[in-house]
Design a protein around this motif. Sequence first.
Motif, PDB file in Angstrom:
ATOM      1  N   GLY A 112       0.943  -1.226   0.026  1.00 58.05           N
ATOM      2  CA  GLY A 112       0.030  -0.123  -0.007  1.00 58.05           C
ATOM      3  C   GLY A 112       1.042   1.106   0.128  1.00 58.05           C
ATOM      4  N   PRO A 113       0.159   2.571  -0.067  1.00 60.44           N
ATOM      5  CA  PRO A 113       1.232   3.819   0.099  1.00 60.44           C
ATOM      6  C   PRO A 113       2.169   3.944   1.189  1.00 60.44           C
ATOM      7  CG  PRO A 113      -1.403   4.169  -0.243  1.00 60.44           C
ATOM      8  CD  PRO A 113      -1.311   2.648  -0.008  1.00 60.44           C
ATOM      9  N   GLU A 114       1.733   3.253   2.282  1.00 59.27           N
ATOM     10  CA  GLU A 114       2.450   3.295   3.485  1.00 59.27           C
ATOM     11  C   GLU A 114       3.752   2.440   3.512  1.00 59.27           C
ATOM     12  OE1 GLU A 114      -0.492   0.365   4.274  1.00 59.27           O
ATOM     13  OE2 GLU A 114      -0.560   2.432   3.486  1.00 59.27           O
ATOM     14  N   GLY A 115       3.668   1.382   2.584  1.00 63.77           N
ATOM     15  CA  GLY A 115       4.986   0.306   2.320  1.00 63.77           C
ATOM     16  C   GLY A 115       4.097  -0.991   2.238  1.00 63.77           C
ATOM     17  N   ALA A 116       5.301  -2.150   2.487  1.00 62.66           N
ATOM     18  CA  ALA A 116       4.715  -3.413   2.127  1.00 62.66           C
ATOM     19  C   ALA A 116       5.092  -4.079   3.480  1.00 62.66           C
ATOM     20  CB  ALA A 116       5.694  -3.848   0.948  1.00 62.66           C
ATOM     21  N   ARG A 117       4.261  -5.066   3.756  1.00 63.73           N
ATOM     22  CA  ARG A 117       4.525  -5.877   4.918  1.00 63.73           C
ATOM     23  C   ARG A 117       3.932  -7.223   4.873  1.00 63.73           C
ATOM     24  NH1 ARG A 117       0.421  -3.380   9.693  1.00 63.73           N
ATOM     25  NH2 ARG A 117      -1.356  -3.889   8.383  1.00 63.73           N
ATOM     26  N   VAL A 118       4.298  -8.160   5.878  1.00 62.81           N
ATOM     27  CA  VAL A 118       3.495  -9.478   5.802  1.00 62.81           C
ATOM     28  C   VAL A 118       2.836  -9.459   7.455  1.00 62.81           C
ATOM     29  CG1 VAL A 118       3.873 -11.959   6.066  1.00 62.81           C
ATOM     30  CG2 VAL A 118       5.079 -10.490   4.207  1.00 62.81           C
ATOM     31  N   LEU A 119       1.667 -10.011   7.523  1.00 62.81           N
ATOM     32  CA  LEU A 119       1.228 -10.243   8.594  1.00 62.81           C
ATOM     33  C   LEU A 119       1.057 -11.761   8.661  1.00 62.81           C
ATOM     34  CD1 LEU A 119      -2.060  -7.456   8.716  1.00 62.81           C
ATOM     35  CD2 LEU A 119       0.166  -7.676   9.660  1.00 62.81           C
ATOM     36  N   SER A 120       1.464 -12.323   9.746  1.00 63.89           N
ATOM     37  CA  SER A 120       1.508 -13.743  10.018  1.00 63.89           C
ATOM     38  C   SER A 120       0.542 -14.162  11.083  1.00 63.89           C
ATOM     39  CB  SER A 120       2.757 -14.361  10.005  1.00 63.89           C
ATOM     40  OG  SER A 120       3.699 -13.902   9.011  1.00 63.89           O
ATOM     41  N   TRP A 121      -0.360 -15.094  11.093  1.00 62.88           N
ATOM     42  CA  TRP A 121      -1.287 -15.615  12.198  1.00 62.88           C
ATOM     43  C   TRP A 121      -1.004 -17.166  12.230  1.00 62.88           C
ATOM     44  CZ3 TRP A 121      -3.655 -14.784  16.280  1.00 62.88           C
ATOM     45  CH2 TRP A 121      -4.811 -15.800  16.554  1.00 62.88           C
ATOM     46  N   ASP A 122      -0.737 -17.592  13.446  1.00 56.76           N
ATOM     47  CA  ASP A 122      -0.398 -18.999  13.503  1.00 56.76           C
ATOM     48  C   ASP A 122      -1.385 -19.469  14.231  1.00 56.76           C
ATOM     49  OD1 ASP A 122       0.174 -18.203  15.887  1.00 56.76           O
ATOM     50  OD2 ASP A 122       2.461 -18.469  16.049  1.00 56.76           O
ATOM     51  N   GLY A 123      -2.447 -18.876  14.815  1.00 55.23           N
ATOM     52  CA  GLY A 123      -3.587 -19.535  15.322  1.00 55.23           C
ATOM     53  C   GLY A 123      -3.562 -19.109  16.757  1.00 55.23           C
ATOM     54  N   VAL A 124      -2.260 -18.349  17.239  1.00 57.32           N
ATOM     55  CA  VAL A 124      -2.199 -17.798  18.746  1.00 57.32           C
ATOM     56  C   VAL A 124      -1.504 -16.305  18.378  1.00 57.32           C
ATOM     57  CG1 VAL A 124      -0.892 -18.055  20.528  1.00 57.32           C
ATOM     58  CG2 VAL A 124      -1.524 -20.251  19.818  1.00 57.32           C
ATOM     59  N   GLU A 125      -0.622 -16.152  17.515  1.00 57.39           N
ATOM     60  CA  GLU A 125      -0.093 -14.801  17.697  1.00 57.39           C
ATOM     61  C   GLU A 125      -0.368 -14.311  16.018  1.00 57.39           C
ATOM     62  OE1 GLU A 125       4.212 -12.692  18.702  1.00 57.39           O
ATOM     63  OE2 GLU A 125       4.065 -14.732  18.396  1.00 57.39           O
ATOM     64  N   LEU A 126      -0.365 -12.965  16.209  1.00 55.57           N
ATOM     65  CA  LEU A 126      -0.463 -12.059  14.918  1.00 55.57           C
ATOM     66  C   LEU A 126       0.661 -11.342  14.821  1.00 55.57           C
ATOM     67  CD1 LEU A 126      -2.077 -11.513  12.277  1.00 55.57           C
ATOM     68  CD2 LEU A 126      -3.093  -9.603  13.515  1.00 55.57           C
ATOM     69  N   ARG A 127       1.626 -11.496  14.049  1.00 57.02           N
ATOM     70  CA  ARG A 127       3.213 -10.921  13.790  1.00 57.02           C
ATOM     71  C   ARG A 127       3.114  -9.752  12.498  1.00 57.02           C
ATOM     72  NH1 ARG A 127       6.931 -13.518  12.652  1.00 57.02           N
ATOM     73  NH2 ARG A 127       6.093 -15.323  12.221  1.00 57.02           N
ATOM     74  N   GLU A 128       3.768  -9.029  12.798  1.00 58.85           N
ATOM     75  CA  GLU A 128       4.030  -7.852  11.469  1.00 58.85           C
ATOM     76  C   GLU A 128       5.359  -8.277  11.148  1.00 58.85           C
ATOM     77  OE1 GLU A 128       3.376  -3.165  10.313  1.00 58.85           O
ATOM     78  OE2 GLU A 128       3.488  -3.805  12.224  1.00 58.85           O
ATOM     79  N   THR A 129       5.727  -8.129   9.947  1.00 57.57           N
ATOM     80  CA  THR A 129       7.142  -8.305   9.633  1.00 57.57           C
ATOM     81  C   THR A 129       7.114  -7.043   8.128  1.00 57.57           C
ATOM     82  OG1 THR A 129       7.321 -10.342   9.791  1.00 57.57           O
ATOM     83  CG2 THR A 129       8.916  -9.565   8.338  1.00 57.57           C
ATOM     84  N   ARG A 130       7.570  -6.042   8.482  1.00 58.13           N
ATOM     85  CA  ARG A 130       7.920  -4.911   7.620  1.00 58.13           C
ATOM     86  C   ARG A 130       8.710  -5.423   6.422  1.00 58.13           C
ATOM     87  NH1 ARG A 130       4.298  -0.910   7.192  1.00 58.13           N
ATOM     88  NH2 ARG A 130       3.410  -0.353   9.303  1.00 58.13           N
TER      89      ARG A 130
END
Length: 305
Positions: A112-130
């Motif tokens: 998106g305009p603010e950049g790129a990232r990955v949101l990862s969900w493993d069933g317990v935790e939602l993590r963001e990786t820029r």
Amino acid sequence: MCTVVIDVEKAGSARLLAVRDEDPLRAWDSLGPWWPEDHPGVIGIRDRRAGGAWLAANPAERRLAVLLNRADVSDLPAARAVSRGALALESVQGRSPVAPLSMHGFNLLEVGPEGARVLSWDGVELRETRIDPGTHMIAHDDLDDATTPRIEAWLPEFRALGPTADSADWTAEWTALLASSAELPPEDDRAIIRDNRPHGYPTQSLLYCIATVTPEGVEVRDVTLPSPRTFRSDTPLPAPTPVLPHSRTPAETPACRRRPSCVAPPSGGVDTQRGRRPDLAPKGKRGGGQAAGSAGSSTQENRAR
């Protein structure tokens, strides 16, 4: 087990290659504006069974999202599992997921305009990786995960091509490298064009998309493989499809049900010019495993390899 290679130039500018692995018996629709009421102006690859999207783009917001499966670290009863198919559609309208989620694991790649990232969900935790500027790769685990054989084998090769912004024809260079990767047997765990059945999954590579997101707009091209897990280097890329906010729906353009050249292809039709897949089973009688974009109940298809 889908694969995405992305080159981020700067915030709001990125180019990517996304390969979709899915059960060949699970019906889907090629690139089109399939959600005019709930997601006007959004285009994507639609899963017919759950109605969601594997890849979606929104030109008005200059956003694109791709959904990949990821392993669960906790058991989620099938009765409680919510489809992941809305994730990409909501993402390109500026609504990213917030934990907790009653969903199986996923990696959601957002541009998106603010950049790129990955949101990862493993069933317990939602993590963001820029995603920093440069070339990166993701599959069923973390971004640039060197323990994933195809990333270990091919990320250095994509990086060696240099920045896509400096290339006269980056799509030709990347698809040529994809063709080189397809010289591996599809059962090889280093392969990008894949047959995952020997690894315990019913999925095979069915199509790939080339996409560009810039402040000026969004372009997406989708190419269906001539047959599952089979790549042909002589298959021409279609012309870029600019994603227009005012794209008409298939219902509004009945001629699109007959002409393969329409932006919105016919549901289940054959487009020999753009490699559209044929109907594989009568409606209501299609089998298949769990897709990213469906709730599903198979834990086998949600574990990591």
